[in-house]
Design a protein around this motif. Structure first.
Motif, PDB file in Angstrom:
ATOM      1  N   LEU A 352     -20.607 -24.580  -8.640  1.00 12.59           N
ATOM      2  CA  LEU A 352     -20.309 -24.900  -7.348  1.00 12.59           C
ATOM      3  C   LEU A 352     -20.849 -26.707  -7.016  1.00 12.59           C
ATOM      4  CD1 LEU A 352     -19.451 -24.358  -4.623  1.00 12.59           C
ATOM      5  CD2 LEU A 352     -22.031 -23.667  -3.899  1.00 12.59           C
ATOM      6  N   GLN A 353     -21.893 -27.003  -8.007  1.00 14.95           N
ATOM      7  CA  GLN A 353     -22.141 -28.424  -7.869  1.00 14.95           C
ATOM      8  C   GLN A 353     -21.124 -29.396  -8.486  1.00 14.95           C
ATOM      9  OE1 GLN A 353     -26.008 -28.285  -9.471  1.00 14.95           O
ATOM     10  NE2 GLN A 353     -26.941 -29.445  -7.748  1.00 14.95           N
ATOM     11  N   ALA A 354     -20.312 -28.707  -9.454  1.00 17.38           N
ATOM     12  CA  ALA A 354     -19.123 -29.363 -10.176  1.00 17.38           C
ATOM     13  C   ALA A 354     -18.027 -29.534  -9.176  1.00 17.38           C
ATOM     14  CB  ALA A 354     -18.945 -28.596 -11.563  1.00 17.38           C
ATOM     15  N   CYS A 355     -17.862 -28.452  -8.456  1.00 20.54           N
ATOM     16  CA  CYS A 355     -16.870 -28.443  -7.373  1.00 20.54           C
ATOM     17  C   CYS A 355     -17.051 -29.393  -6.187  1.00 20.54           C
ATOM     18  CB  CYS A 355     -16.669 -27.287  -6.393  1.00 20.54           C
ATOM     19  SG  CYS A 355     -16.154 -25.835  -7.444  1.00 20.54           S
ATOM     20  N   LEU A 356     -18.363 -29.643  -6.037  1.00 18.74           N
ATOM     21  CA  LEU A 356     -18.534 -30.680  -4.841  1.00 18.74           C
ATOM     22  C   LEU A 356     -18.429 -32.071  -5.367  1.00 18.74           C
ATOM     23  CD1 LEU A 356     -21.567 -28.364  -3.341  1.00 18.74           C
ATOM     24  CD2 LEU A 356     -19.387 -28.908  -2.046  1.00 18.74           C
ATOM     25  N   TYR A 357     -18.895 -32.260  -6.710  1.00 23.84           N
ATOM     26  CA  TYR A 357     -18.660 -33.651  -7.435  1.00 23.84           C
ATOM     27  C   TYR A 357     -17.385 -33.782  -7.412  1.00 23.84           C
ATOM     28  CZ  TYR A 357     -18.430 -37.245 -10.955  1.00 23.84           C
ATOM     29  OH  TYR A 357     -17.903 -38.142 -11.535  1.00 23.84           O
ATOM     30  N   ALA A 358     -16.567 -33.071  -8.008  1.00 23.22           N
ATOM     31  CA  ALA A 358     -15.009 -33.248  -8.006  1.00 23.22           C
ATOM     32  C   ALA A 358     -14.606 -33.541  -6.625  1.00 23.22           C
ATOM     33  CB  ALA A 358     -14.426 -32.016  -8.392  1.00 23.22           C
ATOM     34  N   ILE A 359     -14.796 -33.305  -5.396  1.00 25.58           N
ATOM     35  CA  ILE A 359     -14.339 -33.446  -4.077  1.00 25.58           C
ATOM     36  C   ILE A 359     -14.874 -34.945  -3.807  1.00 25.58           C
ATOM     37  CG2 ILE A 359     -14.345 -32.973  -1.865  1.00 25.58           C
ATOM     38  CD1 ILE A 359     -14.853 -29.968  -2.432  1.00 25.58           C
ATOM     39  N   ALA A 360     -16.388 -35.175  -4.109  1.00 26.92           N
ATOM     40  CA  ALA A 360     -16.609 -36.468  -3.923  1.00 26.92           C
ATOM     41  C   ALA A 360     -16.102 -37.633  -4.739  1.00 26.92           C
ATOM     42  CB  ALA A 360     -18.263 -36.571  -4.268  1.00 26.92           C
ATOM     43  N   VAL A 377     -18.045 -41.500   5.447  1.00 25.82           N
ATOM     44  CA  VAL A 377     -19.501 -41.165   5.242  1.00 25.82           C
ATOM     45  C   VAL A 377     -19.897 -39.780   5.914  1.00 25.82           C
ATOM     46  CG1 VAL A 377     -21.764 -42.128   6.362  1.00 25.82           C
ATOM     47  CG2 VAL A 377     -19.987 -43.537   5.843  1.00 25.82           C
ATOM     48  N   LEU A 378     -19.162 -39.132   6.917  1.00 24.61           N
ATOM     49  CA  LEU A 378     -19.399 -37.863   7.341  1.00 24.61           C
ATOM     50  C   LEU A 378     -19.274 -36.836   6.042  1.00 24.61           C
ATOM     51  CD1 LEU A 378     -18.066 -37.735  10.906  1.00 24.61           C
ATOM     52  CD2 LEU A 378     -20.422 -37.110  10.214  1.00 24.61           C
ATOM     53  N   LEU A 379     -18.026 -36.996   5.342  1.00 23.41           N
ATOM     54  CA  LEU A 379     -17.687 -36.142   4.121  1.00 23.41           C
ATOM     55  C   LEU A 379     -18.940 -36.210   3.202  1.00 23.41           C
ATOM     56  CD1 LEU A 379     -15.790 -34.004   3.157  1.00 23.41           C
ATOM     57  CD2 LEU A 379     -14.415 -36.173   2.193  1.00 23.41           C
ATOM     58  N   TYR A 380     -18.862 -37.446   2.910  1.00 23.56           N
ATOM     59  CA  TYR A 380     -20.067 -37.599   1.679  1.00 23.56           C
ATOM     60  C   TYR A 380     -21.292 -36.980   2.151  1.00 23.56           C
ATOM     61  CZ  TYR A 380     -17.581 -41.347  -0.917  1.00 23.56           C
ATOM     62  OH  TYR A 380     -16.537 -42.090  -1.742  1.00 23.56           O
ATOM     63  N   LEU A 381     -21.674 -37.290   3.437  1.00 21.53           N
ATOM     64  CA  LEU A 381     -23.082 -36.701   3.535  1.00 21.53           C
ATOM     65  C   LEU A 381     -23.102 -35.098   3.625  1.00 21.53           C
ATOM     66  CD1 LEU A 381     -24.197 -38.864   6.523  1.00 21.53           C
ATOM     67  CD2 LEU A 381     -25.353 -38.586   4.215  1.00 21.53           C
ATOM     68  N   SER A 382     -21.861 -34.578   4.181  1.00 22.82           N
ATOM     69  CA  SER A 382     -21.674 -32.971   4.057  1.00 22.82           C
ATOM     70  C   SER A 382     -21.722 -32.523   2.667  1.00 22.82           C
ATOM     71  CB  SER A 382     -20.168 -32.559   4.776  1.00 22.82           C
ATOM     72  OG  SER A 382     -20.407 -32.999   5.831  1.00 22.82           O
ATOM     73  N   LEU A 383     -21.044 -33.159   1.857  1.00 25.35           N
ATOM     74  CA  LEU A 383     -20.917 -32.735   0.172  1.00 25.35           C
ATOM     75  C   LEU A 383     -22.317 -32.745  -0.397  1.00 25.35           C
ATOM     76  CD1 LEU A 383     -17.649 -34.339  -0.735  1.00 25.35           C
ATOM     77  CD2 LEU A 383     -17.909 -32.038  -0.380  1.00 25.35           C
ATOM     78  N   LEU A 384     -23.061 -34.009  -0.423  1.00 27.66           N
ATOM     79  CA  LEU A 384     -24.479 -34.217  -0.536  1.00 27.66           C
ATOM     80  C   LEU A 384     -25.216 -33.049   0.022  1.00 27.66           C
ATOM     81  CD1 LEU A 384     -26.566 -35.856  -2.254  1.00 27.66           C
ATOM     82  CD2 LEU A 384     -26.931 -37.140  -0.060  1.00 27.66           C
ATOM     83  N   TYR A 385     -25.361 -32.583   0.825  1.00 30.18           N
ATOM     84  CA  TYR A 385     -26.272 -31.676   1.531  1.00 30.18           C
ATOM     85  C   TYR A 385     -25.803 -30.355   0.796  1.00 30.18           C
ATOM     86  CZ  TYR A 385     -28.051 -28.226   4.945  1.00 30.18           C
ATOM     87  OH  TYR A 385     -28.820 -27.185   5.466  1.00 30.18           O
ATOM     88  N   LEU A 386     -24.480 -29.901   0.765  1.00 28.57           N
ATOM     89  CA  LEU A 386     -24.264 -28.659   0.130  1.00 28.57           C
ATOM     90  C   LEU A 386     -24.304 -28.708  -1.465  1.00 28.57           C
ATOM     91  CD1 LEU A 386     -20.718 -28.020   1.689  1.00 28.57           C
ATOM     92  CD2 LEU A 386     -22.761 -27.099   2.279  1.00 28.57           C
ATOM     93  N   SER A 387     -24.419 -29.836  -2.066  1.00 28.20           N
ATOM     94  CA  SER A 387     -24.800 -29.954  -3.384  1.00 28.20           C
ATOM     95  C   SER A 387     -26.259 -29.960  -3.779  1.00 28.20           C
ATOM     96  CB  SER A 387     -24.132 -31.195  -3.997  1.00 28.20           C
ATOM     97  OG  SER A 387     -24.646 -31.588  -5.461  1.00 28.20           O
ATOM     98  N   LEU A 388     -27.087 -30.456  -2.759  1.00 31.66           N
ATOM     99  CA  LEU A 388     -28.505 -30.406  -2.811  1.00 31.66           C
ATOM    100  C   LEU A 388     -28.811 -28.912  -2.750  1.00 31.66           C
ATOM    101  CD1 LEU A 388     -29.646 -33.371  -0.944  1.00 31.66           C
ATOM    102  CD2 LEU A 388     -29.522 -33.174  -3.281  1.00 31.66           C
ATOM    103  N   ARG A 389     -28.286 -28.153  -1.612  1.00 33.01           N
ATOM    104  CA  ARG A 389     -28.489 -26.915  -1.503  1.00 33.01           C
ATOM    105  C   ARG A 389     -28.044 -25.708  -2.473  1.00 33.01           C
ATOM    106  NH1 ARG A 389     -32.704 -26.771   1.661  1.00 33.01           N
ATOM    107  NH2 ARG A 389     -32.526 -27.147   3.943  1.00 33.01           N
ATOM    108  N   ALA A 390     -26.951 -26.360  -3.251  1.00 34.22           N
ATOM    109  CA  ALA A 390     -26.438 -25.694  -4.321  1.00 34.22           C
ATOM    110  C   ALA A 390     -27.138 -25.707  -5.495  1.00 34.22           C
ATOM    111  CB  ALA A 390     -24.877 -26.075  -4.622  1.00 34.22           C
ATOM    112  N   GLY A 391     -28.267 -26.568  -5.715  1.00 30.29           N
ATOM    113  CA  GLY A 391     -28.818 -26.809  -7.109  1.00 30.29           C
ATOM    114  C   GLY A 391     -29.685 -25.415  -7.385  1.00 30.29           C
ATOM    115  N   GLY A 392     -30.189 -24.740  -6.418  1.00 26.74           N
ATOM    116  CA  GLY A 392     -31.022 -23.800  -6.808  1.00 26.74           C
ATOM    117  C   GLY A 392     -30.150 -22.465  -6.705  1.00 26.74           C
ATOM    118  N   VAL A 393     -28.802 -22.336  -6.431  1.00 29.80           N
ATOM    119  CA  VAL A 393     -28.118 -21.285  -6.268  1.00 29.80           C
ATOM    120  C   VAL A 393     -27.396 -20.712  -7.732  1.00 29.80           C
ATOM    121  CG1 VAL A 393     -26.331 -20.103  -5.177  1.00 29.80           C
ATOM    122  CG2 VAL A 393     -27.834 -21.752  -3.826  1.00 29.80           C
ATOM    123  N   PRO A 394     -27.691 -19.543  -8.184  1.00 30.09           N
ATOM    124  CA  PRO A 394     -27.082 -19.349  -9.581  1.00 30.09           C
ATOM    125  C   PRO A 394     -25.482 -19.123  -9.374  1.00 30.09           C
ATOM    126  CG  PRO A 394     -28.091 -17.437  -8.576  1.00 30.09           C
ATOM    127  CD  PRO A 394     -28.591 -18.600  -7.690  1.00 30.09           C
TER     128      PRO A 394
END
Length: 396
Positions: A352-360, A377-394
């Motif tokens: 999921l983090q790879a997906c979010l980085y690909a979008i960014a 900037v809105l899109l960037y912040l949205s992706l960053l938030y999801l990426s930070l939350r995805a870091g602990g999700v298997p």
């Protein structure tokens, strides 16, 4: 083939992909002024050595910023992002639409709440993918039910800055990345192509190409795409950038005579020439002091720089709006912040983090020509938030 995919994945690191993309833009712009069939359509002079120097300096600033960004620990700050997103969403709506404050507040809080809700379900890919597809389809329908923008210039102009288009873009690229990462080819490829077609029908080639690119980049990062599929996506993107762009230009301007094969160098030549004009007007400390970066329509360049009587959407390269607002410090700050951001996003611990980085990364490559804006900037912040939350999700 696997070695080739691995090599392509290495080129998708931000310190490689963004500088290479920017240099390609500069080279194609230079070529445009040396092709007689293109140069006569470029009414602005070729940018000065100062403009080129600022562009190259921005690249040099971005590269170490990426490396610093990778070392940032931002997870403790994640809870602050949804409130910031709500405030920026409200600001974007206020600057764009004549809406009552209660409506602006409800939409802004609603979007931030949706972002928070998605972050709570990141481990349920089989739920969030169809939900993202449904939302992308709904917002596409909201656009197309009022007319097909690719066939009508007035419909395209009215669609350009609508919330429906922004939300279709966001959920469209998110859906494409999820399909590429988690679903078999027999589902992923048709799904991504349908989304790309919907993006093209909406009248904006960047939506269609972003959907294709986010899927392909995700597939390359996760080694789930074949080279022939990369080539197919490249051919489709090239057709959109030539035939599709020529059709849009002909529809908008009527007497368009430039060959489709020459459209890409023309577009980059024009965009870079606009940046040259911005440098002439705003060096060293800027001109508008916030007016360009806060413009949600990208029309301010047409009136403030090119003196158009009727506002038009004008692109100015990634650092153009920052340069117009705050001169050299604004241009370099834009490059530094983009570098820090992409470095922070380039953490591929999960699919999921790879997906979010690909979008960014995809969005940044589009911005190389378009220019940074508030909606980005809105899109960037949205992706960053999801990426930070995805870091602990298997991974699912």
């Amino acid at each position: 083939m696997r070695y080739m995919r691995s090599s392509l994945a290495d080129l998708l690191r931000p310190e490689a992909a963004v500088p290479l993309g920017y240099i390609a833009l500069l080279l194609l712009a230079a070529v445009a002024y040396r092709i007689e069939g293109v140069a006569r359509h470029l009414t602005l002079p070729y940018p000065s050595a100062l403009a080129l120097g600022i562009s190259l300096l921005a690249i040099l600033v971005l590269i170490p910023s990426v490396r610093i960004g990778r070392r940032l620990e931002l997870r403790p700050w994640a809870p602050l992002i949804p409130p910031i997103v709500a405030v920026l969403t409200a600001l974007a709506l206020y600057l764009t639409f004549p809406m009552p404050w209660i409506a602006i507040s409800l939409i802004a809080v609603g979007y931030a709440s949706l972002l928070w809700a998605i972050s709570r379900r990141l481990g349920e890919v089989r739920l969030i993918t169809p939900a993202a597809l449904l939302l992308a389809g709904t917002f596409s329908l909201a656009i197309l039910i009022q007319g097909i923008p690719i066939l009508d210039a007035a419909s395209r102009a009215s669609t350009a800055v609508t919330p429906a288009r922004a939300l279709f873009h966001g959920f469209g690229v998110f859906s494409a990345a999820l399909l590429a990462a988690f679903y078999p080819r027999r589902w992923a490829i048709p799904g991504i192509l349908i989304l790309a077609i919907l993006g093209f029908l909406s009248g904006f080639k960047s939506d269609s190409i972003s959907i294709l690119s986010s899927g392909v980049i995700t597939g390359l990062l996760l080694e789930r795409v074949k080279i022939r599929e990369v080539v197919l996506a490249g051919v489709i993107a090239l057709l959109i950038l030539t035939l599709g762009s020529t059709h849009i230009a002909s529809m908008a301007y009527g007497g368009w005579k430039l060959s489709p094969a020459l459209y890409i160098p023309y577009r980059f030549g024009f965009t870079y020439s606009v940046f040259g004009q911005i440098v002439d007007l705003s060096f060293p400390l800027g001109l508008l002091h916030g007016g360009a970066l806060l413009s949600t329509t990208q029309e301010v360049v047409s009136t403030a720089v090119l003196a158009y009587k009727e506002p038009h959407i004008i692109t100015s390269t990634l650092i153009g709006p920052g340069m117009l607002d705050f001169g050299l410090p604004g241009a370099l700050a834009t490059a530094a912040l983009i570098g820090l951001y992409l470095g922070a996003m380039d953490r591929r611990g999960t699919k999921l983090q790879a997906c979010l980085y690909a979008i960014a990364l995809t969005h940044t490559l589009v911005l190389l020509e378009v220019g940074l804006q508030l909606s980005s900037v809105l899109l960037y912040l949205s992706l960053l938030y999801l990426s930070l939350r995805a870091g602990g999700v298997p991974d699912a």
